[in-house]
Design an enzyme around this catalytic site. Structure first.
Site, mmCIF file in Angstrom:
data_model
loop_
_atom_site.group_PDB
_atom_site.id
_atom_site.type_symbol
_atom_site.label_atom_id
_atom_site.label_comp_id
_atom_site.label_asym_id
_atom_site.label_seq_id
_atom_site.Cartn_x
_atom_site.Cartn_y
_atom_site.Cartn_z
ATOM 1 N N HIS A 44 -6.290 -0.019 -26.923
ATOM 2 C CA HIS A 44 -6.130 -1.282 -26.202
ATOM 3 C C HIS A 44 -5.842 -1.072 -24.722
ATOM 4 C CE1 HIS A 44 -6.129 -5.507 -26.291
ATOM 5 N NE2 HIS A 44 -5.473 -5.698 -27.410
ATOM 6 N N ASP A 99 -10.664 -4.053 -24.227
ATOM 7 C CA ASP A 99 -10.128 -5.378 -24.505
ATOM 8 C C ASP A 99 -10.608 -5.863 -25.871
ATOM 9 O OD1 ASP A 99 -8.895 -5.391 -22.027
ATOM 10 O OD2 ASP A 99 -10.607 -6.370 -21.042
#
Length: 439
Positions: free
Chosen positions: A411, A415
């Site tokens: 992450h 995204d």
């Protein structure tokens, strides 16, 4: 006669230390030049270390599982001539050579059972002595049979044991050649402290313990998984894919070309879908150096193929997957996976992947949360294919082949929206397989 010391060589690639995973010689053995003496494991592969000279082994430099620095003493040999060991060299700590010999000559302490405490001397007791049959009743774990050995028993005894829930592997047989009789079942049930008909060996308490040293490849796997979970903030995304047309195409291609070009599994189709989808998502075909704070994106797709081996999980690398057709990709996957399973994979085939594909085949389950192969930023997992009823476009219920893709992403780099779009792009390609062949 002289003493020749073989030291841990510099394997290259900046490696400063290795782990001893196997010895091919023992103290007292005579070795020839170029004969393998030990296997060591780096972060990337297992490397065989050969002897430099002829000689007799005097001492080993460590035990299996021990980590040695480059330049550390590996083996000490007695050789003809002067050797290379000088008296003014700093001697090894007292007892080190002997301790090394003993440590490799004996199993680890955790694997050696503790000596049984001496039985206490019998003392008179007012308690009446049990009946001979009951006192001689063996416990379930007391019968030693080799794996796969079939206990001797008549069909009638086997039926009775099945009715009583008794596993005959744990029953002592008093008949000829250890044959189990009806009375042996009664003795077993009495010895287990259970009335007949209320369970068998599956209900007997067991208290064994076994300590397994985490060494070799298993240690590397543990370190790598811990590092990946510690460094990478994972998030997973699961999507269901209709692979009915893809499976029909695969079977048709195998009918037409399987005999001449080899059988196709789903993996080369998945690899092709990944290659095409990654063109629009270069941030996913990348490696993140969190120490330097840089992300390196790659045009080439060096596909890691998670492979289960007898020693543990390995990830051999399929180089330039973007340049391979279905059959070339299938052959390359088979080759690198087989190299990993047999321990014959070259070091360059075990590093450098930019994204990983993992599949447990028929054991794939419904969904999973695969761990990213650090320092990559994504891994695509394949779950089990199942046939389910689905509503067609005309509202009729039809049978379809469905399969989930369970994928994880870093992450920090990827995204959630981009991850979802990437998997949806793969889904569109796999559900309309003709698109896999359109540039």
């Amino acid at each position: 006669m002289g003493i020749y010391v073989i030291r841990m060589p510099d394997i290259g690639e900046g490696i400063a230390e290795v782990e001893l995973v196997a010895w091919h010689v023992q103290p007292g053995d005579t070795v020839a030049e170029d004969q393998p003496i030990a296997d060591v494991m780096t972060d990337k592969a297992t490397v065989e270390i050969p002897a430099h000279v002829h000689g007799k082994v005097l001492a080993l430099g460590g035990a299996v599982g021990q980590v040695l620095a480059v330049g550390a003493e590996l083996v000490r040999l007695e050789v003809e001539g002067e050797g290379n060991f000088k008296e003014n060299q700093a001697p090894a700590p007292a007892g080190q050579a002997q301790a090394a010999i003993e440590s490799v000559a004996k199993p680890p302490a955790a694997a050696v059972p503790a000596p049984a405490a001496p039985a206490p001397s019998p003392t008179p007791s007012p308690v009446p002595t049990p009946a001979p049959a009951r006192s001689a009743a063996p416990r379930a774990a007391a019968v030693a049979r080799s794996p796969g050995e079939r206990p001797l028993a008549s069909p009638a005894v086997r039926r009775l044991a099945q009715d009583r829930g008794i596993d005959l592997r744990f029953v002592h047989g008093s008949g000829p050649a250890g044959q189990i009789r009806h009375e042996d079942l009664d003795v077993y049930m009495a010895g287990a402290g259970q009335p007949a008909g209320q369970g068998g060996s599956q209900y007997v308490q067991r208290h064994g313990e076994e300590q397994i040293p985490v060494i070799g490849l298993r240690r590397k796997i543990a370190q790598k998984m811990q590092e990946a979970k510690r460094r990478i903030p994972h998030f997973s995304y699961v999507e269901e894919i209709d692979v009915t047309e893809l499976e029909q195409l695969r079977q048709r291609l195998n009918q037409l070309h399987g005999a001449t070009r080899g059988k196709l599994t789903l993996l080369p189709f998945l690899a092709r879908a990944m290659v095409l989808a990654l063109r629009d998502f270069p941030q996913i075909n990348a490696r993140y150096d969190d120490e330097a704070g840089t992300v390196t994106r790659y045009e080439a797709v060096h596909l890691g193929v998670a492979t289960q081996t007898d020693a543990g999980l390995m990830v051999p690398v399929l180089r330039h997957a973007e340049s391979l057709d279905l059959w070339s990709c299938a052959a390359a996957i088979t080759r690198v996976a087989e190299g990993a399973r047999t321990g014959k994979a070259a070091r360059e085939e075990l590093s450098g992947s930019t994204i990983t594909l993992t599949s447990l085949g028929a054991l794939g389950g419904i969904a999973s949360t695969p761990v990213i192969n650090h320092p990559e930023v994504a891994i695509v997992g394949v779950n089990r294919m199942v046939q389910r009823p689905m509503f067609g476009s005309d509202g009729q219920v039809v049978a379809r082949q469905l399969m989930n893709l369970s994928s994880s992403f870093d992450h920090r780099v990827v995204d959630g929206m981009d991850a979802a779009r990437f998997i949806q792009a793969m889904r569109a390609l796999l559900e309309t397989p003709a698109l896999l062949f359109v540039e």
